[in-house]
Enzyme design. Sequence first.
Site, PDB file in Angstrom:
ATOM      1  N   ASP A   1      -9.610  35.791   6.965  1.00 29.69           N
ATOM      2  CA  ASP A   1      -9.559  35.159   8.275  1.00 29.69           C
ATOM      3  C   ASP A   1     -10.681  35.801   9.107  1.00 29.69           C
ATOM      4  O   ASP A   1     -10.895  37.016   9.042  1.00 29.69           O
ATOM      5  CB  ASP A   1      -8.199  35.448   8.919  1.00 29.69           C
ATOM      6  CG  ASP A   1      -7.956  34.602  10.156  1.00 29.69           C
ATOM      7  OD1 ASP A   1      -7.021  33.800  10.138  1.00 29.69           O
ATOM      8  OD2 ASP A   1      -8.716  34.743  11.152  1.00 29.69           O
TER       9      ASP A   1
ATOM     10  N   GLN B   1       5.128  17.281  10.020  1.00 34.92           N
ATOM     11  CA  GLN B   1       4.240  16.734  11.053  1.00 34.92           C
ATOM     12  C   GLN B   1       3.187  15.759  10.528  1.00 34.92           C
ATOM     13  O   GLN B   1       2.873  14.765  11.171  1.00 34.92           O
ATOM     14  CB  GLN B   1       3.575  17.877  11.834  1.00 34.92           C
ATOM     15  CG  GLN B   1       2.703  17.395  12.973  1.00 34.92           C
ATOM     16  CD  GLN B   1       2.359  18.490  13.968  1.00 34.92           C
ATOM     17  OE1 GLN B   1       3.230  19.215  14.424  1.00 34.92           O
ATOM     18  NE2 GLN B   1       1.086  18.613  14.303  1.00 34.92           N
TER      19      GLN B   1
ATOM     20  N   GLU C   1      -4.938  17.052  13.119  1.00 35.78           N
ATOM     21  CA  GLU C   1      -3.991  16.149  12.453  1.00 35.78           C
ATOM     22  C   GLU C   1      -3.842  14.854  13.245  1.00 35.78           C
ATOM     23  O   GLU C   1      -3.752  13.761  12.679  1.00 35.78           O
ATOM     24  CB  GLU C   1      -2.644  16.871  12.263  1.00 35.78           C
ATOM     25  CG  GLU C   1      -2.737  17.977  11.199  1.00 35.78           C
ATOM     26  CD  GLU C   1      -1.630  19.022  11.267  1.00 35.78           C
ATOM     27  OE1 GLU C   1      -0.639  18.804  11.982  1.00 35.78           O
ATOM     28  OE2 GLU C   1      -1.770  20.073  10.603  1.00 35.78           O
TER      29      GLU C   1
ATOM     30  N   ASP D   1      -6.760  29.121  21.717  1.00 32.53           N
ATOM     31  CA  ASP D   1      -7.784  28.083  21.824  1.00 32.53           C
ATOM     32  C   ASP D   1      -7.266  26.798  22.462  1.00 32.53           C
ATOM     33  O   ASP D   1      -8.010  25.840  22.595  1.00 32.53           O
ATOM     34  CB  ASP D   1      -8.339  27.760  20.436  1.00 32.53           C
ATOM     35  CG  ASP D   1      -7.256  27.224  19.509  1.00 32.53           C
ATOM     36  OD1 ASP D   1      -6.066  27.389  19.838  1.00 32.53           O
ATOM     37  OD2 ASP D   1      -7.597  26.657  18.473  1.00 32.53           O
TER      38      ASP D   1
ATOM     39  N   HIS E   1      -2.286  30.553  11.201  1.00 27.30           N
ATOM     40  CA  HIS E   1      -3.420  31.130  10.454  1.00 27.30           C
ATOM     41  C   HIS E   1      -3.182  31.220   8.941  1.00 27.30           C
ATOM     42  O   HIS E   1      -4.025  30.754   8.168  1.00 27.30           O
ATOM     43  CB  HIS E   1      -3.778  32.517  10.999  1.00 27.30           C
ATOM     44  CG  HIS E   1      -4.566  32.478  12.273  1.00 27.30           C
ATOM     45  ND1 HIS E   1      -5.831  32.991  12.389  1.00 27.30           N
ATOM     46  CD2 HIS E   1      -4.274  31.969  13.478  1.00 27.30           C
ATOM     47  CE1 HIS E   1      -6.278  32.815  13.614  1.00 27.30           C
ATOM     48  NE2 HIS E   1      -5.352  32.198  14.311  1.00 27.30           N
TER      49      HIS E   1
ATOM     50  N   TRP F   1      -5.347  23.890  17.229  1.00 26.34           N
ATOM     51  CA  TRP F   1      -6.405  23.189  16.500  1.00 26.34           C
ATOM     52  C   TRP F   1      -5.876  22.317  15.365  1.00 26.34           C
ATOM     53  O   TRP F   1      -6.309  21.186  15.160  1.00 26.34           O
ATOM     54  CB  TRP F   1      -7.471  24.151  15.982  1.00 26.34           C
ATOM     55  CG  TRP F   1      -8.547  23.402  15.240  1.00 26.34           C
ATOM     56  CD1 TRP F   1      -8.891  23.534  13.945  1.00 26.34           C
ATOM     57  CD2 TRP F   1      -9.375  22.352  15.776  1.00 26.34           C
ATOM     58  NE1 TRP F   1      -9.881  22.645  13.619  1.00 26.34           N
ATOM     59  CE2 TRP F   1     -10.196  21.904  14.730  1.00 26.34           C
ATOM     60  CE3 TRP F   1      -9.500  21.743  17.023  1.00 26.34           C
ATOM     61  CZ2 TRP F   1     -11.135  20.888  14.876  1.00 26.34           C
ATOM     62  CZ3 TRP F   1     -10.430  20.718  17.177  1.00 26.34           C
ATOM     63  CH2 TRP F   1     -11.235  20.311  16.120  1.00 26.34           C
ATOM     64  N   ASN F   2      -4.900  22.864  14.599  1.00 29.66           N
ATOM     65  CA  ASN F   2      -4.381  22.057  13.488  1.00 29.66           C
ATOM     66  C   ASN F   2      -3.752  20.772  13.997  1.00 29.66           C
ATOM     67  O   ASN F   2      -3.953  19.705  13.430  1.00 29.66           O
ATOM     68  CB  ASN F   2      -3.366  22.862  12.674  1.00 29.66           C
ATOM     69  CG  ASN F   2      -4.043  23.988  11.940  1.00 29.66           C
ATOM     70  OD1 ASN F   2      -4.849  23.753  11.043  1.00 29.66           O
ATOM     71  ND2 ASN F   2      -3.765  25.210  12.343  1.00 29.66           N
ATOM     72  N   SER F   3      -2.994  20.882  15.072  1.00 31.17           N
ATOM     73  CA  SER F   3      -2.328  19.700  15.614  1.00 31.17           C
ATOM     74  C   SER F   3      -3.340  18.666  16.098  1.00 31.17           C
ATOM     75  O   SER F   3      -3.179  17.466  15.867  1.00 31.17           O
ATOM     76  CB  SER F   3      -1.382  20.102  16.749  1.00 31.17           C
ATOM     77  OG  SER F   3      -0.330  20.879  16.227  1.00 31.17           O
TER      78      SER F   3
END
Length: 428
Positions: free
Chosen positions: A116, A309, A332, A348, A20, A327-329
């Site tokens: 946030d 990454q 990406e 999530d 986050h 989600w970020n992964s």
Amino acid sequence: ANMATISSHIAVMTFPFSSHPSALLNLVRRLAASAPTVRFSFLSTAKSNQAIFSGQQYENIKPYDVSDGLPEGYVFAGNVHEPVEAFMKAIPGNFKAGMQEAEAEAGVKVGCLLTDAFLAFGGEMAEAMGVPWIAFWIGTAHKAEQTLKFIPGMSKIQIRDLPEGIVDHLEMPIALALRVMGLKLPEATAVVLNSYEEIDLTIINDLKTKLKKVLSVGPSTLTLSWPSKPDESGCLPWLDKHKAASVAYISFGTILVPPPSELAALAEAIEASRVPYLWSLPDHSRPHLPQGFVERTSTRGMIVSWAPQLQVLAHTSVGIHITHSGWNSVLESISYAVPMICRPFFADNMLNCRMVEDVWNIGVRVEDGILTKSGTMKAIQLLLSDDKRKELKENIRLLQESAVKAVESNGSSDKNFETLEDIIGLCR
Ligand code: UDP
């Protein structure tokens, strides 16, 4: 910026866990670069500020440490709920104190709150101060609306895909925070997402009817230059030595520790399928790998405690991304068109995994949703097989293309970012 040049002051408040804070800092970096006279006071816990700023200084972003609510001398013993609960009890008092400190130092009152979305108290605080509230939702669009068939675009989502706290574990503080958030978000001046509209127009269009302004401004991967953390462990030169699309990259994000039995099963599957691998694995998990695994696979494997990454996924040698589907992964992976094998764990993850497999068809979920030797081998073989690979790769390339278009000049994310800049410009 010195006092004389500050045109307005924005207080940024993070939910200081997992990815986050760094996702919010990415957004703030972009805004700060485009609005050099706006002062951004970035309020988070000392631990999170240390980790994400790692000594880096920005002209008009100033970190402030707020209390994490933990007792003096607290030692983390592995229960992630403890620090989250302590933090949820410390809000909003800790942020109020931090904001006063920031105002005193800047000599300018805060004219806007950027928080946030988990911190729904931001809505009340902003209202009391008579300033706009901008909420940042770090996930994709689906999470803001947790109800299935009767929500456009959510028909493939099942109850069991929902994060803990939506239909069960309602007593968890984070569950309460999510419910309050659902009620409060419609009051926000804008809700900002690290996503892009074309990834799911149905969901975005539905959200637009429910919220004042929905601004998908991502993927941040494609709007920021590489992060400053260098490739300390030499992942990239190692990848250079491998064939195109041959390597499996493995990571389960910033916080999650898979159970030892699953780590062992994954290692066995990797070894038996003979796939080259780059594994981002925290040091404390290493003892759970099978005896001799590292030595036996040393010619085709590399284990690091942290990988760059983005550069890894962008590298042509990487052909499979084994992920918890944070989600970020996922975003990406889409940004660099690397098909995924998902082992969702929490929050999530289940929703994202469902979208990856059933809606976008850009990856597969491991058999029965857990890492076993045979199930993981099957998934790896499937992703390396010509037909499936071609199918997944075509789909993810199309998503990648639409993501690139979205952030280009006049793309949907680009236009939304301009709208956000306009809103920030109104903060006095
Ligand atoms: N990440 C990284 N190197 C690693 C492991 C993770 O750079 O070795 C980054 C990754 O690029 C992503 C973030 O950490 O941006 C993880 O975010 P995600 O939403 O996938 O998972 P979370 O950590 O929130 O569970």
